[in-house]
Design an enzyme around this catalytic site. Sequence first.
Site, short mmCIF file in Angstrom:
data_model
loop_
_atom_site.label_atom_id
_atom_site.label_comp_id
_atom_site.label_asym_id
_atom_site.label_seq_id
_atom_site.Cartn_x
_atom_site.Cartn_y
_atom_site.Cartn_z
N HIS A 68 2.34 -29.54 -29.00
CA HIS A 68 2.28 -30.50 -27.88
C HIS A 68 1.10 -30.23 -26.95
O HIS A 68 1.13 -30.63 -25.79
CB HIS A 68 3.60 -30.45 -27.09
CG HIS A 68 4.77 -30.89 -27.91
ND1 HIS A 68 4.96 -32.20 -28.29
CD2 HIS A 68 5.78 -30.18 -28.46
CE1 HIS A 68 6.06 -32.28 -29.03
NE2 HIS A 68 6.58 -31.06 -29.16
N LYS A 87 1.85 -8.38 -21.09
CA LYS A 87 1.40 -6.99 -21.27
C LYS A 87 -0.06 -6.96 -21.67
O LYS A 87 -0.84 -6.20 -21.12
CB LYS A 87 2.23 -6.26 -22.36
CG LYS A 87 3.61 -5.82 -21.99
CD LYS A 87 3.70 -4.66 -21.04
CE LYS A 87 3.71 -5.07 -19.60
NZ LYS A 87 4.86 -5.62 -18.99
N LYS A 139 1.97 -1.73 -8.57
CA LYS A 139 3.27 -1.68 -9.22
C LYS A 139 4.36 -2.31 -8.36
O LYS A 139 5.29 -2.93 -8.87
CB LYS A 139 3.64 -0.22 -9.54
CG LYS A 139 4.95 -0.10 -10.27
CD LYS A 139 4.83 0.76 -11.48
CE LYS A 139 6.04 0.66 -12.37
NZ LYS A 139 5.87 -0.32 -13.44
N TRP A 187 -3.85 -1.67 -1.21
CA TRP A 187 -3.95 -2.86 -2.06
C TRP A 187 -4.28 -3.99 -1.08
O TRP A 187 -3.46 -4.36 -0.26
CB TRP A 187 -2.63 -3.12 -2.78
CG TRP A 187 -2.68 -4.26 -3.76
CD1 TRP A 187 -3.17 -4.23 -5.03
CD2 TRP A 187 -2.23 -5.61 -3.55
NE1 TRP A 187 -3.05 -5.45 -5.62
CE2 TRP A 187 -2.48 -6.33 -4.74
CE3 TRP A 187 -1.64 -6.27 -2.48
CZ2 TRP A 187 -2.15 -7.67 -4.89
CZ3 TRP A 187 -1.32 -7.62 -2.63
CH2 TRP A 187 -1.58 -8.31 -3.81
N ASN A 201 1.63 -0.03 5.86
CA ASN A 201 1.95 -0.77 4.63
C ASN A 201 2.73 -2.00 5.03
O ASN A 201 3.72 -1.89 5.76
CB ASN A 201 2.79 0.11 3.69
CG ASN A 201 3.39 -0.70 2.55
OD1 ASN A 201 2.76 -1.62 2.05
ND2 ASN A 201 4.58 -0.34 2.13
N GLY A 202 2.29 -3.18 4.59
CA GLY A 202 2.98 -4.41 4.95
C GLY A 202 2.00 -5.46 5.41
O GLY A 202 0.79 -5.32 5.23
N GLU A 234 -2.45 -8.13 -18.74
CA GLU A 234 -2.57 -7.32 -17.52
C GLU A 234 -3.30 -6.00 -17.75
O GLU A 234 -3.93 -5.50 -16.84
CB GLU A 234 -1.23 -7.13 -16.81
CG GLU A 234 -0.24 -6.22 -17.44
CD GLU A 234 1.04 -6.10 -16.62
OE1 GLU A 234 1.00 -6.16 -15.39
OE2 GLU A 234 2.11 -5.92 -17.24
N GLU A 252 6.44 -11.96 -22.54
CA GLU A 252 6.25 -10.58 -22.08
C GLU A 252 5.12 -9.90 -22.86
O GLU A 252 4.32 -9.15 -22.28
CB GLU A 252 7.58 -9.81 -22.21
CG GLU A 252 7.54 -8.34 -21.85
CD GLU A 252 7.06 -8.03 -20.43
OE1 GLU A 252 6.94 -8.94 -19.61
OE2 GLU A 252 6.79 -6.85 -20.18
N ARG A 303 0.92 1.86 -6.07
CA ARG A 303 1.12 0.84 -5.05
C ARG A 303 -0.18 0.12 -4.68
O ARG A 303 -0.18 -0.83 -3.90
CB ARG A 303 1.71 1.46 -3.79
CG ARG A 303 3.02 2.19 -4.03
CD ARG A 303 3.54 2.77 -2.74
NE ARG A 303 3.96 1.73 -1.83
CZ ARG A 303 5.14 1.14 -1.83
NH1 ARG A 303 6.04 1.50 -2.72
NH2 ARG A 303 5.44 0.22 -0.95
N CYS A 352 0.88 -1.16 0.00
CA CYS A 352 0.00 0.00 0.00
C CYS A 352 0.92 1.21 0.00
O CYS A 352 2.14 1.07 0.03
CB CYS A 352 -0.84 0.01 1.27
SG CYS A 352 -1.72 -1.53 1.52
O1 M6R Z 1 9.46 -4.28 -9.40
P1 M6R Z 1 9.68 -5.64 -10.01
O2 M6R Z 1 10.33 -5.59 -11.32
O3 M6R Z 1 10.38 -6.57 -9.06
O4 M6R Z 1 8.22 -6.20 -10.21
C1 M6R Z 1 8.00 -7.50 -10.69
C2 M6R Z 1 6.60 -7.68 -11.21
O5 M6R Z 1 5.68 -7.45 -10.17
C3 M6R Z 1 6.29 -6.74 -12.37
O6 M6R Z 1 7.19 -6.89 -13.41
C4 M6R Z 1 4.86 -6.99 -12.89
O7 M6R Z 1 4.81 -8.22 -13.50
C5 M6R Z 1 4.44 -5.87 -13.84
N1 M6R Z 1 3.07 -5.55 -13.60
C6 M6R Z 1 4.57 -6.24 -15.26
O8 M6R Z 1 4.10 -5.26 -16.11
#
Ligand code: M6R
Length: 615
Positions: free
Chosen positions: A511, A492, A610, A77, A103-104, A495, A488, A27, A2
């Site tokens: 397969h 993208k 994030k 969050w 936060n935590g 998400e 990747e 966050r 958070c």
């Molecule tokens: O801050 P980080 O790179 O360690 O974060 C890892 C993942 O949480 C981050 O890459 C996540 O998958 C993103 N939303 C991807 O766009």
Amino acid sequence: MCGIIGYIGDKKASEVLINGLSHLEYRGYDSSGVALSYKGEVEIYKAQGKLINLIEILKTKEDICSKSHLGIGHIRWATHGLPTTLNAHPHTCNCKSLTLVHNGIIENYQELKEELKSKGCTFVSQTDTEVAAHLIAQEYGKTKDLLCAMQNAVKKIKGAFAFCAIHKNEPDKIVVAKRNAPLVIGLGDGENFIASDIPAIIEYTKKAIYLSDYQVGVVTKNDVKIYDKDDKLIQNKVENLPFEAIAISKMGYKHFMLKEINEQSDVVRNVLSSKLVSSSENVVLNEFKLSKEKIKKITRVQIIACGTSLHAGLVGKYIIEQLAKIPVDVEASSEYIYRDTIADENTLVIGISQSGETADTITAIKQAKEKGSHIVIITNRADSTMARLADSLLPVNAGIEVSVAATKSYMAQLMSLYLLSFYLSEQKEIKEYSSIIKNLKQELIELPNKIELITQNPQNIQKIAKKYSSYKDFIFIARGINYPSALEGALKLKEISYINATGYCAGELKHGPIAMLDENMPVLAVLNTGIVYDKVLSNCEEARARQAKLIGVTNHIAEKDKGLFDDLIIIPQISDMASPALNIVVLQMLAYYIAEYLGKDVDQPRNLAKSVTVE
Ligand code: M6R
């Protein structure tokens, strides 16, 4: 994970808190809340959903908003309990004298809750945080001092926390504490700020103190006092903050994601600058602290990361194995931990993370560190927890990345991994690869202009995005060094658009996944000229034979093969080894424009945050 914020000074606290929270939305954004203090009275306002809902509430509270110059705030969050107003922070104790944001995760909250209940505390939320509010209040009952109450309480808490607490009886201070969750105190003139991250306070100050784990602090208008885990008064270093406020502006773009995609050419220039001077010179990597002799003794490399950073690590595997001839394992941090991983002093462990605060990766890194491995951290945040764990810190300096979907940080991570693989190869004096490395270096130097050719000509990608935006599923295929591009690209898309997208190595299609193919399942194939080009082309034929719609992303396609594809996106000429850095720009743009056509909340996709600071 958070975001928390605190303010004490002469400004309107509500304005500073809301402004700060708006920069912490990355966050989490399930709910938000503030506590505003005025002459010992504390008013709490909370709202479910986006921050805008809280802003609307505060518009009707003009009186307290204009009077209060001390407050704490939170953006959530959800971990414990639904994202409801009731579970939103701040939380209080029964007599409402103590107010807390957190936060935590408090790991022993169940046990503490039972104990507190037996002492008469009643709980109104499902959160772990409320337990801490009651606990600190109980300690306050004994000590009549907020600092002591916090110091006593944190000794009983297991888990991760950054706390900001205020008390009605001590209306001139905010008490903070930290363990395994970020917390920074911004220093002003007659005012001080507290935040989970710099963007929340960078508009107001460029000087700050980072709290370390187990420290507790008292923040007043004109003073900050920090105490260590033995409650001894100590002095933390005052640091200059690395960002400009402008770095967190959209600069005219509709979304941060689009701005960040467009920044990638400059990101490449930035990462390479002063490290890769020309194709004929060795890479300068002073940040890498292992001697030549020790580099020669490295027997294996382990790359640990999550999400997008993990995909960058997979590209790293290809280039390090190929150029530096060291075996590389790449593993999700959450899998690396909780088993007896084999690593020793001859293992080079590379942790990759945009935020440098990802809990799984931090735990994995600590585990590897205990085994005596040299720890390299590739992160966008040189001020992060992970950066502080590094033996060698390779900051990637992509600039602050706001959009939850990682884009430019991925590009920066790729560049760092290329530099590292060149460096390892050069230090090991592997002469047979020097001409390959020389060519690759030249390609990286020319890369920014090629990225711009893609970002400045979005029309074809936009058209394709529109055409495919109504599909519910997608498959991304590629082979070799672009297999991570497929993963990747699919990440993208899913998400930010919530389309079910999966990345496969193209050879695996037959397969199992091929059973999914029909006219409703578009297949996007990344095929770059090189050793696997013809193989991917055959995999495309297989998909076509099942009536799947086919999109090709390629640097070259023969006239005779064009008819195989429904749509083609042609990228500038590039070698297979350098191509992940160009292909990904196309895939990011495709995901962005699909999500945009669908009207999705591109920068803040549902359920995500994030910085993932919980395991
Ligand atoms: O801050 P980080 O790179 O360690 O974060 C890892 C993942 O949480 C981050 O890459 C996540 O998958 C993103 N939303 C991807 O766009």
